[in-house]
Write a protein that holds these residues in place. Structure first.
Motif, mmCIF file in Angstrom:
data_model
loop_
_atom_site.group_PDB
_atom_site.id
_atom_site.type_symbol
_atom_site.label_atom_id
_atom_site.label_comp_id
_atom_site.label_asym_id
_atom_site.label_seq_id
_atom_site.Cartn_x
_atom_site.Cartn_y
_atom_site.Cartn_z
ATOM 1 N N GLU A 94 0.824 -1.231 -0.010
ATOM 2 C CA GLU A 94 -0.084 0.130 -0.007
ATOM 3 C C GLU A 94 0.976 1.338 -0.121
ATOM 4 O O GLU A 94 0.370 2.358 -0.678
ATOM 5 C CB GLU A 94 -1.003 0.089 1.197
ATOM 6 C CG GLU A 94 -1.904 -1.009 1.171
ATOM 7 C CD GLU A 94 -2.912 -1.187 2.255
ATOM 8 O OE1 GLU A 94 -3.801 -1.603 2.386
ATOM 9 O OE2 GLU A 94 -2.311 -0.864 3.272
ATOM 10 N N ALA A 95 2.082 1.077 0.711
ATOM 11 C CA ALA A 95 2.846 2.235 0.735
ATOM 12 C C ALA A 95 3.483 2.657 -0.714
ATOM 13 O O ALA A 95 4.000 3.766 -0.997
ATOM 14 C CB ALA A 95 4.287 2.073 1.583
ATOM 15 N N GLU A 96 3.534 1.380 -1.522
ATOM 16 C CA GLU A 96 3.997 1.777 -2.797
ATOM 17 C C GLU A 96 2.869 2.302 -3.835
ATOM 18 O O GLU A 96 3.044 2.170 -4.945
ATOM 19 C CB GLU A 96 4.567 0.140 -3.359
ATOM 20 C CG GLU A 96 5.944 0.118 -2.746
ATOM 21 C CD GLU A 96 7.047 1.093 -3.156
ATOM 22 O OE1 GLU A 96 6.878 1.454 -4.347
ATOM 23 O OE2 GLU A 96 7.642 1.384 -2.440
ATOM 24 N N GLY A 97 1.652 2.237 -3.305
ATOM 25 C CA GLY A 97 0.462 2.878 -4.323
ATOM 26 C C GLY A 97 -0.409 1.811 -4.790
ATOM 27 O O GLY A 97 -1.083 1.906 -5.300
ATOM 28 N N LEU A 98 0.154 0.579 -4.162
ATOM 29 C CA LEU A 98 -0.828 -0.494 -4.645
ATOM 30 C C LEU A 98 -1.923 -0.856 -3.586
ATOM 31 O O LEU A 98 -2.113 -0.241 -2.861
ATOM 32 C CB LEU A 98 0.008 -1.997 -4.974
ATOM 33 C CG LEU A 98 1.321 -1.856 -5.511
ATOM 34 C CD1 LEU A 98 1.885 -3.320 -5.302
ATOM 35 C CD2 LEU A 98 1.145 -1.574 -6.989
ATOM 36 N N MET A 99 -3.116 -1.417 -4.358
ATOM 37 C CA MET A 99 -4.184 -1.633 -3.617
ATOM 38 C C MET A 99 -4.692 -3.217 -3.680
ATOM 39 O O MET A 99 -5.759 -3.180 -4.118
ATOM 40 C CB MET A 99 -5.430 -0.493 -4.110
ATOM 41 C CG MET A 99 -4.911 0.814 -4.165
ATOM 42 S SD MET A 99 -6.443 1.797 -4.536
ATOM 43 C CE MET A 99 -6.567 1.649 -6.223
ATOM 44 N N PRO A 100 -3.931 -3.954 -3.038
ATOM 45 C CA PRO A 100 -4.293 -5.503 -2.898
ATOM 46 C C PRO A 100 -5.690 -5.563 -2.166
ATOM 47 O O PRO A 100 -6.033 -4.657 -1.198
ATOM 48 C CB PRO A 100 -3.548 -5.959 -2.153
ATOM 49 C CG PRO A 100 -2.439 -5.129 -2.088
ATOM 50 C CD PRO A 100 -2.788 -3.556 -2.061
ATOM 51 N N PRO A 101 -6.792 -6.335 -2.697
ATOM 52 C CA PRO A 101 -8.101 -6.548 -1.692
ATOM 53 C C PRO A 101 -7.657 -6.915 -0.087
ATOM 54 O O PRO A 101 -6.544 -7.949 -0.189
ATOM 55 C CB PRO A 101 -8.623 -7.585 -2.523
ATOM 56 C CG PRO A 101 -7.670 -8.345 -3.484
ATOM 57 C CD PRO A 101 -6.405 -7.283 -3.653
ATOM 58 N N CYS A 102 -8.399 -6.604 0.501
ATOM 59 C CA CYS A 102 -8.097 -6.936 1.772
ATOM 60 C C CYS A 102 -9.444 -6.637 2.586
ATOM 61 O O CYS A 102 -10.327 -5.681 2.156
ATOM 62 C CB CYS A 102 -6.941 -6.325 2.564
ATOM 63 S SG CYS A 102 -7.088 -4.402 2.553
ATOM 64 N N ALA A 103 -9.739 -7.367 3.992
ATOM 65 C CA ALA A 103 -10.939 -7.021 4.481
ATOM 66 C C ALA A 103 -10.246 -7.008 6.177
ATOM 67 O O ALA A 103 -10.353 -5.993 6.763
ATOM 68 C CB ALA A 103 -11.759 -7.991 4.374
ATOM 69 N N CYS A 104 -10.085 -8.129 6.717
ATOM 70 C CA CYS A 104 -9.632 -8.218 8.366
ATOM 71 C C CYS A 104 -8.308 -7.672 8.477
ATOM 72 O O CYS A 104 -8.226 -7.300 9.786
ATOM 73 C CB CYS A 104 -9.827 -9.673 8.571
ATOM 74 S SG CYS A 104 -8.595 -10.668 7.884
#
Ligand code: FES
Length: 425
Positions: free
Chosen positions: A367-377
């Motif tokens: 996320e710090a690299e600007g990516l947005m992997p799916p996540c929830a918990c």
């Protein structure tokens, strides 16, 4: 049945921060997160407590995997909302049926579903987990799942937005709409092989997994104890009353904090649902299952411990990220690689692991690299962040409980354990 896409966006709604395993908010009180002892308890219960056993560490992981694993499908599956039902002032049930004609797997009482919502205006699909609020007759085939979701308003006096997903569901998801769903999972479950008495304690929307557990309890002695403001906010009262009428082994107690005149005869005590009330109600050794708001659970767990209830007999759902325990961090510190090169192959990005923050995960690095992997918990429970590990090794901050395909890792709780790590992201 006509299947329609989701309608227009929620005007001006900001991205939420809610994580939920019981369809409740996951605002983490400072006092809660700072109690190492409680975190240790949470961690151990999250992994094995639901079975009423203290499981050795080596065995615990396998046990957790078994609890999460379900026959059924892998990844996402398309479902359609086949029915909506208002259960209380703030809780609505959504009945979900698969779009394809394949069978639905059963699940363990207390497990949750992970759902994906495509919300207009959001940069990526919003993923949330909600407890299954029903339990099917084991002798009959299942044709739907039921989720019962509380609309989460913005908490008063806090700079926290209203629940993005819950408000979208309440305002925009109608019969005929589609959404994607992962297979039922979670290890806050009732051991249906055991026969010890059980006390199912909930407040608010925490009632949802308790209904599933009560329906799956068989001949066990059950105390179903629920707290809420008053009848307007009391979901499933008729359903639970009917269940108790059909099963004399189920004792029901409703505690209303602010009953109205219309509630006369519908509740059993006025005031807070607390440890003293439970002490008066339950007079035999039992397993205690707790689901509700974090302050409610925190105080109740402390009270039950004070009253001498063994920790192994207290089971509760984690609403919050399972924070790394002292033991877990120490155990992994040698294996973490400060300075490890982490490559995200699909996006051609590379980052360096600083190795200093014990809570940093490969997810937060991405996320710090600007990516947005799916996540929830973000706690290794739901499996949403499962990602292929293409090269290198990782270790986990906490032990994972989500089921994985071979070669996948849960990046929300993973850290590099080799000088180079390559992820398919
Ligand atoms: S986000 Fe749920 S397991 Fe990683």
């Amino acid at each position: 049945m006509q299947r329609t896409p989701f309608p227009s966006p929620l005007a001006g709604m900001a991205a939420g921060t809610v994580i939920s395993f019981c369809a409740l908010s996951a605002f983490v009180p400072q006092t809660f997160s700072s109690k190492i002892k409680l975190n240790l308890t949470l961690f151990s219960l999250l992994l094995g407590g639901a079975a009423g056993l203290i499981i050795p560490a080596a065995k615990r992981r396998n046990n957790a995997m078994v609890l999460a694993a379900q026959p059924g499908w892998s990844g996402w599956r398309n479902f359609v909302v086949s029915r909506r039902e208002k259960e209380s002032e703030e809780i609505t049930s959504f009945y979900l049926q698969p779009v394809d004609p394949g069978p639905l797997p059963s699940y363990r009482p207390g497990q949750f579903l992970t759902i994906e919502l495509v919300i207009p205006g959001e940069l990526k699909p919003v993923v949330r987990t909600y407890s299954l609020s029903d339990f099917p007759d084991p002798k009959q085939a299942i044709d739907h799942y039921r989720l019962s979701i509380k609309r989460e308003p913005a908490p008063r006096g806090k700079d926290v937005p209203a629940g993005l997903a819950s408000n979208f569901l309440h305002d925009h998801v109608q019969v005929g709409n589609n959404l994607r769903v992962r297979v039922p999972a979670g290890n806050f479950v009732l051991d249906t092989e055991a026969n010890t008495p059980i006390v199912l304690i909930s407040n608010g929307v925490g009632i949802t997994p308790m209904i599933a557990m009560a329906k799956a309890a068989g001949q066990r002695q059950v105390w179903f104890v629920h707290g809420c403001r008053n009848g307007e906010f009391h979901a499933f009262r008729s359903e639970v009353n009917l269940l108790a009428a059909q099963h004399p082994n189920i004792n029901v107690h409703y505690a209303y904090s602010k009953p109205s005149m219309a509630d006369q005869g519908c509740y059993h005590s006025e005031g807070r649902l607390d440890g003293a009330l439970l002490q008066r109600l339950v007079n035999v050794p039992a397993d205690y299952f707790i689901c509700g708001s974090p302050p409610f659970m925190e105080s109740l767990i402390a009270e039950l411990s004070e009253f001498g209830i063994n920790e192994a007999s207290i089971h509760f759902e984690s609403f919050n990220k399972a924070l790394p325990t002292v033991k877990a961090v120490e155990a992994n510190s040698d294996a973490a690689f400060p300075g490890a090169m982490v490559e995200f192959s699909d996006s051609s990005k590379t980052s360096t692991w600083n190795g200093k923050d014990p809570e940093l995960s490969l997810l937060s690095l991405a996320e710090a690299e600007g990516l947005m992997p799916p996540c929830a918990c973000r706690a290794g429970v739901c499996g949403t962040c499962a990602t292929k590990l293409l090269a290198g090794k990782v270790n986990y901050i906490n032990e994972p409980s989500a089921a994985l395909e071979p070669g996948e890792v849960l990046i929300c709780i993973a850290r590099p354990a080799s000088e180079q790590v390559k992820l398919k992201l």
